[in-house]
Design a protein around this motif. Sequence first.
Motif, PDB file in Angstrom:
ATOM      1  N   PHE A 118       0.829  -1.204   0.000  1.00 23.68           N
ATOM      2  CA  PHE A 118       0.000   0.000   0.000  1.00 23.68           C
ATOM      3  C   PHE A 118       0.865   1.258   0.000  1.00 23.68           C
ATOM      4  O   PHE A 118       0.566   2.229  -0.704  1.00 23.68           O
ATOM      5  N   SER A 119       1.935   1.254   0.779  1.00 25.60           N
ATOM      6  CA  SER A 119       2.843   2.407   0.804  1.00 25.60           C
ATOM      7  C   SER A 119       3.432   2.646  -0.576  1.00 25.60           C
ATOM      8  O   SER A 119       3.549   3.797  -1.036  1.00 25.60           O
ATOM      9  N   TYR A 120       3.798   1.560  -1.250  1.00 25.21           N
ATOM     10  CA  TYR A 120       4.392   1.686  -2.585  1.00 25.21           C
ATOM     11  C   TYR A 120       3.384   2.195  -3.604  1.00 25.21           C
ATOM     12  O   TYR A 120       3.677   3.114  -4.383  1.00 25.21           O
ATOM     13  N   LEU A 121       2.188   1.630  -3.592  1.00 25.64           N
ATOM     14  CA  LEU A 121       1.196   1.960  -4.613  1.00 25.64           C
ATOM     15  C   LEU A 121       0.549   3.320  -4.398  1.00 25.64           C
ATOM     16  O   LEU A 121      -0.032   3.885  -5.317  1.00 25.64           O
ATOM     17  N   THR A 122       0.616   3.850  -3.184  1.00 29.53           N
ATOM     18  CA  THR A 122       0.016   5.158  -2.911  1.00 29.53           C
ATOM     19  C   THR A 122       1.054   6.246  -2.665  1.00 29.53           C
ATOM     20  O   THR A 122       0.696   7.394  -2.403  1.00 29.53           O
ATOM     21  N   ASP A 123       2.331   5.882  -2.761  1.00 27.78           N
ATOM     22  CA  ASP A 123       3.424   6.844  -2.531  1.00 27.78           C
ATOM     23  C   ASP A 123       3.283   7.530  -1.174  1.00 27.78           C
ATOM     24  O   ASP A 123       3.487   8.738  -1.037  1.00 27.78           O
ATOM     25  N   THR A 124       2.895   6.764  -0.171  1.00 34.69           N
ATOM     26  CA  THR A 124       2.783   7.276   1.193  1.00 34.69           C
ATOM     27  C   THR A 124       3.572   6.361   2.120  1.00 34.69           C
ATOM     28  O   THR A 124       3.954   5.254   1.752  1.00 34.69           O
ATOM     29  N   LYS A 125       3.804   6.835   3.324  1.00 33.35           N
ATOM     30  CA  LYS A 125       4.503   6.038   4.325  1.00 33.35           C
ATOM     31  C   LYS A 125       3.497   5.549   5.352  1.00 33.35           C
ATOM     32  O   LYS A 125       2.883   6.335   6.060  1.00 33.35           O
ATOM     33  N   GLN A 126       3.305   4.231   5.393  1.00 39.88           N
ATOM     34  CA  GLN A 126       2.338   3.630   6.299  1.00 39.88           C
ATOM     35  C   GLN A 126       3.057   2.732   7.304  1.00 39.88           C
ATOM     36  O   GLN A 126       4.103   2.157   7.005  1.00 39.88           O
ATOM     37  N   ASP A 127       2.472   2.625   8.493  1.00 39.36           N
ATOM     38  CA  ASP A 127       3.056   1.831   9.563  1.00 39.36           C
ATOM     39  C   ASP A 127       2.028   0.798  10.005  1.00 39.36           C
ATOM     40  O   ASP A 127       0.933   1.153  10.450  1.00 39.36           O
ATOM     41  N   TYR A 128       2.362  -0.484   9.883  1.00 40.29           N
ATOM     42  CA  TYR A 128       1.390  -1.533  10.200  1.00 40.29           C
ATOM     43  C   TYR A 128       1.070  -1.580  11.698  1.00 40.29           C
ATOM     44  O   TYR A 128       0.062  -2.182  12.102  1.00 40.29           O
ATOM     45  N   THR A 129       1.879  -0.958  12.534  1.00 36.22           N
ATOM     46  CA  THR A 129       1.595  -0.967  13.969  1.00 36.22           C
ATOM     47  C   THR A 129       0.583   0.105  14.363  1.00 36.22           C
ATOM     48  O   THR A 129       0.169   0.171  15.516  1.00 36.22           O
ATOM     49  N   VAL A 130       0.185   0.956  13.426  1.00 35.46           N
ATOM     50  CA  VAL A 130      -0.744   2.050  13.704  1.00 35.46           C
ATOM     51  C   VAL A 130      -2.093   1.736  13.065  1.00 35.46           C
ATOM     52  O   VAL A 130      -2.166   1.417  11.873  1.00 35.46           O
ATOM     53  N   ALA A 131      -3.163   1.806  13.846  1.00 34.27           N
ATOM     54  CA  ALA A 131      -4.508   1.573  13.324  1.00 34.27           C
ATOM     55  C   ALA A 131      -5.375   2.801  13.615  1.00 34.27           C
ATOM     56  O   ALA A 131      -4.975   3.925  13.334  1.00 34.27           O
ATOM     57  N   ASN A 132      -6.549   2.588  14.195  1.00 35.27           N
ATOM     58  CA  ASN A 132      -7.470   3.702  14.458  1.00 35.27           C
ATOM     59  C   ASN A 132      -7.154   4.450  15.749  1.00 35.27           C
ATOM     60  O   ASN A 132      -7.506   5.625  15.883  1.00 35.27           O
ATOM     61  N   PHE A 133      -6.527   3.777  16.697  1.00 39.34           N
ATOM     62  CA  PHE A 133      -6.370   4.323  18.038  1.00 39.34           C
ATOM     63  C   PHE A 133      -5.444   5.532  18.037  1.00 39.34           C
ATOM     64  O   PHE A 133      -4.282   5.463  17.632  1.00 39.34           O
ATOM     65  N   GLY A 134      -5.989   6.645  18.526  1.00 44.07           N
ATOM     66  CA  GLY A 134      -5.217   7.876  18.610  1.00 44.07           C
ATOM     67  C   GLY A 134      -6.086   8.997  19.127  1.00 44.07           C
ATOM     68  O   GLY A 134      -7.291   8.820  19.360  1.00 44.07           O
ATOM     69  N   ILE A 135      -5.477  10.153  19.327  1.00 44.34           N
ATOM     70  CA  ILE A 135      -6.222  11.337  19.756  1.00 44.34           C
ATOM     71  C   ILE A 135      -6.014  12.430  18.719  1.00 44.34           C
ATOM     72  O   ILE A 135      -4.902  12.614  18.214  1.00 44.34           O
ATOM     73  N   PHE A 136      -7.096  13.160  18.403  1.00 42.24           N
ATOM     74  CA  PHE A 136      -7.080  14.076  17.271  1.00 42.24           C
ATOM     75  C   PHE A 136      -7.801  15.372  17.660  1.00 42.24           C
ATOM     76  O   PHE A 136      -8.877  15.331  18.264  1.00 42.24           O
ATOM     77  N   HIS A 137      -7.194  16.498  17.294  1.00 36.93           N
ATOM     78  CA  HIS A 137      -7.833  17.782  17.558  1.00 36.93           C
ATOM     79  C   HIS A 137      -9.066  17.934  16.671  1.00 36.93           C
ATOM     80  O   HIS A 137      -9.140  17.355  15.584  1.00 36.93           O
ATOM     81  N   LYS A 138     -10.017  18.739  17.121  1.00 36.09           N
ATOM     82  CA  LYS A 138     -11.282  18.880  16.395  1.00 36.09           C
ATOM     83  C   LYS A 138     -11.089  19.433  14.982  1.00 36.09           C
ATOM     84  O   LYS A 138     -11.869  19.120  14.081  1.00 36.09           O
ATOM     85  N   LYS A 139     -10.023  20.247  14.746  1.00 36.56           N
ATOM     86  CA  LYS A 139      -9.796  20.768  13.401  1.00 36.56           C
ATOM     87  C   LYS A 139      -9.358  19.648  12.452  1.00 36.56           C
ATOM     88  O   LYS A 139      -9.641  19.706  11.256  1.00 36.56           O
ATOM     89  N   VAL A 140      -8.690  18.639  12.991  1.00 36.57           N
ATOM     90  CA  VAL A 140      -8.321  17.472  12.182  1.00 36.57           C
ATOM     91  C   VAL A 140      -9.577  16.681  11.819  1.00 36.57           C
ATOM     92  O   VAL A 140      -9.762  16.281  10.662  1.00 36.57           O
TER      93      VAL A 140
END
Length: 288
Positions: A118-140
């Motif tokens: 997926f990282s290769y085909l989308t030219d992005t850097k992805q980390d398999y250890t990261v999923a939905n869990f996180g905290i995000f500011h309301k503007k994000v």
Amino acid sequence: MKETLEKITQDFEIILVNDVSPDGAWETIIELAQKDSRVKGINLSRNFGQHYAITAGLDNCNGEWVVVMDCDLQDQPEEILKLYNKALEGYDIVFGRRFARKDHFFKKFFSKLFYFFFSYLTDTKQDYTVANFGIFHKKVIQAILNMGDYYRVFPILIQWVGFKKTYIDVEHGYRNEGKSGYSYRQLIRLAFDMIVSFSEKPLRLGLKFGILISFVSFLMGLYYLIQYLTGKVLVPGYTSLIITIMFSTGIIISFLGLVGVYIGKVSIQVKNRPKYIVKQKINIELYS
């Protein structure tokens, strides 16, 4: 959840989204919401999928900071304090990185493999250890909601919108009850939808591959023409002709199919159907 959040503030809300869970989850959500008005419930009309359920929750949240997490307790509520304290250092996004995933070998292996491609085909850097869990500011969160993509995968959208982000290690728990709603077939389908929806690179690769095949075919044709003119080829090669035709036809049909998939995605996008339908809410205005 309440014990953890009350260490931060008394002014919070817990939004539970029921994506037609088969285990009577909605009745439990109603019971919890009746005991505490800060617990809010959204019951979808059918199973729309995890990331559409997340979108439903985000559409109805009001907090300055938003935590997205799964409900199977592999994302542990106690880790929210670490995420929040890190965010106060000046970050808009803090991802929880599962440094020791409590999943079986094949799930971790295929996850690594998928994120590599997926990282290769989308030219992005992805980390398999990261999923939905996180905290995000309301503007994000507002930036995510303003995106009109029909196909939604929360971690990918978060990566796309930018903002100041960081990662911290969090404990990843075992799933003690129930099982994942994703079969391997569904995971493969989700992966394919993600790649097609977030990147046109497969089409560019198809174009490059087609040019390469054309160039090789031209060289082969030139070679056999010289062989024929010099009298070294007396009988046309039936086998090589059939193999070439079958190979070329297979390539053409494959990439026509890929183009058809992209056209299908565009067709679904322009229909502008709702991403989810709410059947019932509790402690939330129905038309909020």
